[in-house]
Design a protein around this motif. Sequence first.
Motif, PDB file in Angstrom:
ATOM      1  N   ILE A   1      40.459  34.059  29.942  1.00 39.39           N
ATOM      2  CA  ILE A   1      39.534  35.175  30.111  1.00 39.39           C
ATOM      3  C   ILE A   1      39.057  35.698  28.762  1.00 39.39           C
ATOM      4  N   ARG A   2      39.976  35.790  27.806  1.00 39.08           N
ATOM      5  CA  ARG A   2      39.592  36.376  26.529  1.00 39.08           C
ATOM      6  C   ARG A   2      38.932  35.356  25.602  1.00 39.08           C
TER       7      ARG A   2
ATOM      8  N   CYS B   1      34.832  39.226  30.702  1.00 36.21           N
ATOM      9  CA  CYS B   1      35.453  39.693  29.468  1.00 36.21           C
ATOM     10  C   CYS B   1      35.082  41.157  29.208  1.00 36.21           C
ATOM     11  N   LYS B   2      33.817  41.473  29.420  1.00 36.80           N
ATOM     12  CA  LYS B   2      33.351  42.848  29.218  1.00 36.80           C
ATOM     13  C   LYS B   2      34.021  43.793  30.210  1.00 36.80           C
ATOM     14  N   THR B   3      34.210  43.305  31.437  1.00 37.70           N
ATOM     15  CA  THR B   3      34.870  44.118  32.455  1.00 37.70           C
ATOM     16  C   THR B   3      36.265  44.538  31.998  1.00 37.70           C
TER      17      THR B   3
ATOM     18  N   LEU C   1      39.133  47.999  39.499  1.00 35.21           N
ATOM     19  CA  LEU C   1      38.471  47.186  38.475  1.00 35.21           C
ATOM     20  C   LEU C   1      36.965  47.159  38.697  1.00 35.21           C
TER      21      LEU C   1
ATOM     22  N   LEU D   1      30.726  38.384  31.323  1.00 37.72           N
ATOM     23  CA  LEU D   1      30.779  39.595  32.144  1.00 37.72           C
ATOM     24  C   LEU D   1      32.218  39.966  32.460  1.00 37.72           C
TER      25      LEU D   1
ATOM     26  N   ALA E   1      44.907  45.166  29.978  1.00 35.21           N
ATOM     27  CA  ALA E   1      44.116  45.374  31.194  1.00 35.21           C
ATOM     28  C   ALA E   1      44.115  44.109  32.051  1.00 35.21           C
TER      29      ALA E   1
ATOM     30  N   ALA F   1      42.134  47.188  20.066  1.00 33.93           N
ATOM     31  CA  ALA F   1      41.210  46.894  21.168  1.00 33.93           C
ATOM     32  C   ALA F   1      41.604  45.593  21.858  1.00 33.93           C
TER      33      ALA F   1
ATOM     34  N   PHE G   1      22.634  40.917  29.472  1.00 33.55           N
ATOM     35  CA  PHE G   1      23.396  39.724  29.106  1.00 33.55           C
ATOM     36  C   PHE G   1      22.535  38.490  29.320  1.00 33.55           C
TER      37      PHE G   1
ATOM     38  N   PHE H   1      34.510  48.807  36.509  1.00 29.65           N
ATOM     39  CA  PHE H   1      34.195  48.328  35.169  1.00 29.65           C
ATOM     40  C   PHE H   1      33.306  47.096  35.164  1.00 29.65           C
ATOM     41  N   VAL H   2      33.057  46.544  36.353  1.00 30.40           N
ATOM     42  CA  VAL H   2      32.174  45.383  36.405  1.00 30.40           C
ATOM     43  C   VAL H   2      30.782  45.856  35.974  1.00 30.40           C
ATOM     44  N   PRO H   3      30.219  45.172  34.978  1.00 26.51           N
ATOM     45  CA  PRO H   3      28.932  45.624  34.464  1.00 26.51           C
ATOM     46  C   PRO H   3      27.895  45.738  35.573  1.00 26.51           C
TER      47      PRO H   3
ATOM     48  N   ARG I   1      37.437  44.490  28.997  1.00 24.74           N
ATOM     49  CA  ARG I   1      37.396  45.296  27.776  1.00 24.74           C
ATOM     50  C   ARG I   1      37.200  46.769  28.146  1.00 24.74           C
TER      51      ARG I   1
ATOM     52  N   GLU J   1      42.652  45.225  25.818  1.00 26.32           N
ATOM     53  CA  GLU J   1      41.931  44.317  26.708  1.00 26.32           C
ATOM     54  C   GLU J   1      42.922  43.367  27.391  1.00 26.32           C
TER      55      GLU J   1
END
Lengths: 189, 189, 285
Positions: free
Chosen positions: A113-114, C131-133, A167, C129, A97, A90, A180, A170-172, C135, A94
Amino acid sequence: MSSSEARRALEAILMVAEEPVDLQLLAELLELAPGRVEELCADLAAAYQADDRGFVLVRVAGGYRFQSHPDLAAYVERFVLHGQSARLSAAALETLAIVAYKQPVSRAQVAAIRGVNADAVMRTLQQRGYVEEVGRDPGPGQALLYGTTRLFLERLGLDSLAELPPLAEFVPGPDAVEAFERGLGVREE
Amino acid sequence: MSSSEARRALEAILMVAEEPVDLQLLAELLELAPGRVEELCADLAAAYQADDRGFVLVRVAGGYRFQSHPDLAAYVERFVLHGQSARLSAAALETLAIVAYKQPVSRAQVAAIRGVNADAVMRTLQQRGYVEEVGRDPGPGQALLYGTTRLFLERLGLDSLAELPPLAEFVPGPDAVEAFERGLGVREE
Amino acid sequence: MVCAIRATPRPSLFQTAPEGQGPRPGKEALPYEVQTTVYEGPFDLLLHLITREEVDLWEISLSAIVDAYVAEVERMEVVDLDGATEFLVIAATLVELKCRRLLPGPAEVDVDEELALFEERDLLLARLLECKTFRDAGEALARLAGTAGLSHPRTAGLEPHLLELVPDLLGGVSPTDVRAAYLRATEAKRPPTVDLDHVAPIRLSVRDVVDELAVSLPTRGAVTFRRLTSGLASRLDVIVRFLAVLELYKQGLVELDQPSTFAELTVTWTGSATAELATVDAYEG
């Protein structure tokens, strides 16, 4: 050259290729316009489908190649011994990506970022051939910059990076952001 | 399995094979009698001919394989001479140099030095006859070991490997490095 | 205060599976599968706690979070100093935020400190956010690769009789070239350099964007979020813009309309043209 001759020549060339053959090169070899080559390749792909062949002609990483039909994977995997490639963790996915969407990108940017050091994962991705050095940051420090490789496109079955899903998908969404915020105590119940 | 499914599976397997596939192996993979596989292959070959395809399915010494149609040799030759296969890439030259200086050497060792997977490049070098298998590592895993060929020496105009330019003036050999490290107490005996 | 007072039921979002895998109802159907319990640093741990456990970080003791991370650090063979430092910063922010919540009232709090803290928290939120994107994007890449992996490429190369046609690839290559190639391949990959990237971390201000939108939105009518963010190079910028829109929503100055997940989000200004921005004051300092 007749269309049928050109189609046959395309089939012959792609049969002896080791990797996807660039559209431009095919056009030069056949002395045809690239657009015409695209049409002929589409004709061939359609014919194989109509004839229910066990192989397909696809466009990937900027070129064309023959590959086995996906619904015959079970038979082919009995034959192909070198167990393709081990699954990526995983963390590696990530990181991959991040490189794919933000390239060219430095290791420090990936780490930012990570939130963790990215050296080991980046090395793994380089060894697997999915990521490579593409230059140096002109700014201070001259950090090495990384990008994805042609192999990355091939493995994902993409013709170019433009085919990556946006992208933004995938943005929440707002609900996720709320969750969050609640998690961080920004929002009260 | 239906005949049509078996034919499609044959096409898929032969499409991804790098070498001719033995009739016996095909029969095992498809769980069919060898005689039946021969019939199916003959069906396929006839269909390609009837459809005027640019490739043929042939039976050669080792088994069955797809190859380009002989009457398209002119286009294939053009591809061979002008295509991606006509030059030795920087990566291939580096890999060849590593094999030359470190032989006998395993693929894994080459990959470790270059930092990237070396399988594809090694295969190309083998196909071109510059590199060959020379034995197996006696240790666990029994990795195949590679060395350079006589052709490699001929092409470089060398009589023997001893004539390769020495590296020593720039890079201390592994023994020297070890001795040095021992002297500094970096390495434990 | 910046905290929204609007009471909302627990979100159902994290009870639905990631896109493409179909809904997986039920509490034990984990919405986001962390494949391993070895956390890859602070973001990973926080994402896990917030999404999978659905916990309000305030409901569990911070020492439990710290213990969990310390346990992971101890399990690691090599201590990742960057990660550990990052975690300390985040833990400190959380501790401070939690303390604030326990304090009697804003009157006794140093406003500057409080604002700095909120900025820190917004930044943390934005980074989580982001990071979640990535992932989720990584999982999408894995699905693409899975589909593509069902087809195997032809890599046969030239037929034996064609190999003779291949020009002498070593033509023009001298033994010295081979030696140079070897040295190139084995040279120390790069001189050690001091990477300065971390010295100037990305700083974004939600407030600035709120201000900007409060000026531009009243004249634009309904506008899609995509439109609002077109031309933004950095994802973080997009996320900050998103937070700014949410901020305006909380203040009742815009209406948001999104027919379904991943559908286009439309933002419509509903406040007066000269609306007072409640939180802008709170952010200032």
